[in-house]
Design a protein around this motif. Structure first.
Motif, PDB file in Angstrom:
ATOM      1  N   ALA A   4     -45.546   8.144  -8.860  1.00  0.00           N
ATOM      2  CA  ALA A   4     -46.913   8.263  -9.377  1.00  0.00           C
ATOM      3  C   ALA A   4     -47.692   6.974  -9.124  1.00  0.00           C
ATOM      4  CB  ALA A   4     -46.879   8.585 -10.867  1.00  0.00           C
ATOM      5  N   ARG A   5     -47.073   5.834  -9.362  1.00  0.00           N
ATOM      6  CA  ARG A   5     -47.743   4.546  -9.154  1.00  0.00           C
ATOM      7  C   ARG A   5     -48.036   4.325  -7.668  1.00  0.00           C
ATOM      8  NH1 ARG A   5     -47.778  -0.716 -11.856  1.00  0.00           N
ATOM      9  NH2 ARG A   5     -47.680   0.586 -13.720  1.00  0.00           N
ATOM     10  N   ALA A   6     -47.123   4.750  -6.808  1.00  0.00           N
ATOM     11  CA  ALA A   6     -47.278   4.531  -5.366  1.00  0.00           C
ATOM     12  C   ALA A   6     -48.190   5.553  -4.700  1.00  0.00           C
ATOM     13  CB  ALA A   6     -45.904   4.557  -4.686  1.00  0.00           C
ATOM     14  N   GLY A   7     -48.491   6.648  -5.413  1.00  0.00           N
ATOM     15  CA  GLY A   7     -49.335   7.683  -4.825  1.00  0.00           C
ATOM     16  C   GLY A   7     -48.604   8.574  -3.843  1.00  0.00           C
ATOM     17  N   VAL A   8     -47.293   8.750  -4.084  1.00  0.00           N
ATOM     18  CA  VAL A   8     -46.487   9.643  -3.235  1.00  0.00           C
ATOM     19  C   VAL A   8     -45.757  10.625  -4.152  1.00  0.00           C
ATOM     20  CG1 VAL A   8     -46.166   7.891  -1.434  1.00  0.00           C
ATOM     21  CG2 VAL A   8     -44.428   8.138  -3.221  1.00  0.00           C
ATOM     22  N   THR A   9     -45.137  11.611  -3.573  1.00  0.00           N
ATOM     23  CA  THR A   9     -44.358  12.545  -4.380  1.00  0.00           C
ATOM     24  C   THR A   9     -42.943  11.997  -4.558  1.00  0.00           C
ATOM     25  OG1 THR A   9     -43.564  13.779  -2.474  1.00  0.00           O
ATOM     26  CG2 THR A   9     -45.657  14.509  -3.452  1.00  0.00           C
ATOM     27  N   PRO A  10     -42.275  12.378  -5.645  1.00  0.00           N
ATOM     28  CA  PRO A  10     -40.883  11.947  -5.807  1.00  0.00           C
ATOM     29  C   PRO A  10     -40.003  12.365  -4.626  1.00  0.00           C
ATOM     30  CG  PRO A  10     -41.712  12.798  -7.879  1.00  0.00           C
ATOM     31  CD  PRO A  10     -42.769  13.079  -6.836  1.00  0.00           C
ATOM     32  N   SER A  11     -40.304  13.525  -4.045  1.00  0.00           N
ATOM     33  CA  SER A  11     -39.479  13.972  -2.917  1.00  0.00           C
ATOM     34  C   SER A  11     -39.574  13.007  -1.730  1.00  0.00           C
ATOM     35  CB  SER A  11     -39.855  15.393  -2.491  1.00  0.00           C
ATOM     36  OG  SER A  11     -41.185  15.430  -2.015  1.00  0.00           O
ATOM     37  N   THR A  12     -40.721  12.334  -1.568  1.00  0.00           N
ATOM     38  CA  THR A  12     -40.850  11.326  -0.512  1.00  0.00           C
ATOM     39  C   THR A  12     -39.839  10.206  -0.742  1.00  0.00           C
ATOM     40  OG1 THR A  12     -43.197  11.796  -0.210  1.00  0.00           O
ATOM     41  CG2 THR A  12     -42.430   9.635   0.526  1.00  0.00           C
ATOM     42  N   ILE A  13     -39.716   9.787  -1.981  1.00  0.00           N
ATOM     43  CA  ILE A  13     -38.770   8.710  -2.305  1.00  0.00           C
ATOM     44  C   ILE A  13     -37.333   9.188  -2.117  1.00  0.00           C
ATOM     45  CG2 ILE A  13     -37.889   7.260  -4.189  1.00  0.00           C
ATOM     46  CD1 ILE A  13     -40.822   7.039  -5.154  1.00  0.00           C
ATOM     47  N   TYR A  14     -37.020  10.378  -2.621  1.00  0.00           N
ATOM     48  CA  TYR A  14     -35.658  10.897  -2.480  1.00  0.00           C
ATOM     49  C   TYR A  14     -35.287  11.105  -1.013  1.00  0.00           C
ATOM     50  CZ  TYR A  14     -35.462  11.612  -7.516  1.00  0.00           C
ATOM     51  OH  TYR A  14     -35.461  11.416  -8.877  1.00  0.00           O
ATOM     52  N   ARG A  15     -36.251  11.582  -0.230  1.00  0.00           N
ATOM     53  CA  ARG A  15     -35.988  11.821   1.192  1.00  0.00           C
ATOM     54  C   ARG A  15     -35.704  10.499   1.917  1.00  0.00           C
ATOM     55  NH1 ARG A  15     -39.808  15.176   1.580  1.00  0.00           N
ATOM     56  NH2 ARG A  15     -41.428  13.714   2.174  1.00  0.00           N
ATOM     57  N   ARG A  16     -36.457   9.483   1.599  1.00  0.00           N
ATOM     58  CA  ARG A  16     -36.346   8.202   2.311  1.00  0.00           C
ATOM     59  C   ARG A  16     -35.206   7.329   1.783  1.00  0.00           C
ATOM     60  NH1 ARG A  16     -40.902   4.972   4.974  1.00  0.00           N
ATOM     61  NH2 ARG A  16     -39.804   3.103   5.562  1.00  0.00           N
ATOM     62  N   TRP A  17     -35.024   7.275   0.443  1.00  0.00           N
ATOM     63  CA  TRP A  17     -34.042   6.358  -0.134  1.00  0.00           C
ATOM     64  C   TRP A  17     -32.834   7.061  -0.738  1.00  0.00           C
ATOM     65  CZ3 TRP A  17     -39.281   5.044  -0.319  1.00  0.00           C
ATOM     66  CH2 TRP A  17     -39.603   3.831   0.303  1.00  0.00           C
ATOM     67  N   GLY A  18     -32.937   8.338  -1.041  1.00  0.00           N
ATOM     68  CA  GLY A  18     -31.798   9.065  -1.593  1.00  0.00           C
ATOM     69  C   GLY A  18     -31.768   9.070  -3.106  1.00  0.00           C
ATOM     70  N   ASP A  19     -31.826   7.897  -3.715  1.00  0.00           N
ATOM     71  CA  ASP A  19     -31.830   7.814  -5.179  1.00  0.00           C
ATOM     72  C   ASP A  19     -32.430   6.482  -5.622  1.00  0.00           C
ATOM     73  OD1 ASP A  19     -29.821   5.883  -4.833  1.00  0.00           O
ATOM     74  OD2 ASP A  19     -28.215   7.214  -5.460  1.00  0.00           O
ATOM     75  N   LEU A  20     -32.552   6.321  -6.925  1.00  0.00           N
ATOM     76  CA  LEU A  20     -33.189   5.134  -7.476  1.00  0.00           C
ATOM     77  C   LEU A  20     -32.413   3.864  -7.136  1.00  0.00           C
ATOM     78  CD1 LEU A  20     -35.409   3.837  -9.198  1.00  0.00           C
ATOM     79  CD2 LEU A  20     -34.000   4.337 -11.218  1.00  0.00           C
ATOM     80  N   SER A  21     -31.093   3.909  -7.216  1.00  0.00           N
ATOM     81  CA  SER A  21     -30.313   2.695  -6.945  1.00  0.00           C
ATOM     82  C   SER A  21     -30.489   2.229  -5.504  1.00  0.00           C
ATOM     83  CB  SER A  21     -28.833   2.886  -7.288  1.00  0.00           C
ATOM     84  OG  SER A  21     -28.261   3.871  -6.470  1.00  0.00           O
ATOM     85  N   ALA A  22     -30.582   3.158  -4.567  1.00  0.00           N
ATOM     86  CA  ALA A  22     -30.807   2.777  -3.165  1.00  0.00           C
ATOM     87  C   ALA A  22     -32.195   2.176  -2.974  1.00  0.00           C
ATOM     88  CB  ALA A  22     -30.612   3.977  -2.244  1.00  0.00           C
ATOM     89  N   LEU A  23     -33.189   2.725  -3.677  1.00  0.00           N
ATOM     90  CA  LEU A  23     -34.542   2.164  -3.608  1.00  0.00           C
ATOM     91  C   LEU A  23     -34.554   0.758  -4.199  1.00  0.00           C
ATOM     92  CD1 LEU A  23     -37.598   2.106  -3.217  1.00  0.00           C
ATOM     93  CD2 LEU A  23     -37.809   3.445  -5.338  1.00  0.00           C
ATOM     94  N   LEU A  24     -33.940   0.584  -5.360  1.00  0.00           N
ATOM     95  CA  LEU A  24     -33.894  -0.741  -5.983  1.00  0.00           C
ATOM     96  C   LEU A  24     -33.186  -1.743  -5.075  1.00  0.00           C
ATOM     97  CD1 LEU A  24     -33.110   0.228  -9.686  1.00  0.00           C
ATOM     98  CD2 LEU A  24     -35.305  -0.514  -8.723  1.00  0.00           C
ATOM     99  N   ALA A  25     -32.125  -1.310  -4.406  1.00  0.00           N
ATOM    100  CA  ALA A  25     -31.420  -2.191  -3.466  1.00  0.00           C
ATOM    101  C   ALA A  25     -32.325  -2.575  -2.305  1.00  0.00           C
ATOM    102  CB  ALA A  25     -30.150  -1.507  -2.949  1.00  0.00           C
TER     103      ALA A  25
END
Length: 180
Positions: free
Chosen positions: A43-64
């Motif tokens: 929501a803050r980035a202006g993208v859908t959660p699926s964009t994040i899941y597709r690119r990073w897989g999960d929250l821990s991978a994004l944080l890494a």
């Protein structure tokens, strides 16, 4: 005749990554780590959660990924005019930055990274810059892996797995051992 645009440097993918990284950093600064979620970041980035899941897989991978990007040094290690002084200045700064709460969190996040060895490459790169400065001075230089094993490894271990990070005196002792 149609005019073809050249490739945009970075393009949409780079903009999405920067937006998601920025949103993640901001949220981590504003609230408790446990309350940061993929939907909040999206929501803050202006993208859908699926964009994040597709690119990073999960929250821990994004944080890494965000932590790895933040770990890249902004500049070369300080040049004090001596090998001992340069290593001391670098090690003291590293200990100070990484033993802070944000530093420890960043180190923990990096452990989840898909890029094993990346942190060693960053630390090794900084130490190699220092070693390269003094290679023509005629003094016997320690090997890079020797510095990593005797200075960086105990520093990281104590930050992550001990009740307290190394004391500055202990760090100085390790540097002296590494430079013998």
């Amino acid at each position: 005749m149609a005019i073809k645009e050249g490739l945009r440097p970075g393009g949409r993918s780079a903009r999405v990554q920067e937006s998601v990284h920025r949103a993640t950093r901001e949220l981590l600064e504003e609230q408790e780590r446990a309350s940061v979620t993929v939907p909040l970041i999206a929501a803050r980035a202006g993208v859908t959660p699926s964009t994040i899941y597709r690119r990073w897989g999960d929250l821990s991978a994004l944080l890494a990924d965000v932590a790895l990007a933040r770990m890249r040094p902004d500049s070369e290690p300080l040049n004090t005019g001596s090998l001992r002084g340069d290593i001391r200045a670098w090690a003291e700064q590293y200990l100070d930055e990484m033993s802070s709460e944000p530093g420890r969190n960043m180190m923990r996040d990096v452990q989840c990274s898909q890029a094993p060895g990346y942190c060693v490459a960053i630390l090794g790169g900084q130490l190699q810059i220092i070693l390269d400065r003094y290679q023509d001075n005629g003094e016997v230089l320690p090997r890079l892996d020797h510095l990593l094993n005797l200075i960086a490894a105990p520093t990281v271990f104590r930050i992550l797995f001990s009740n307290a990070p190394l004391q500055i005196e202990e760090l100085h002792e390790l540097i002296e051992v590494a430079l013998r």
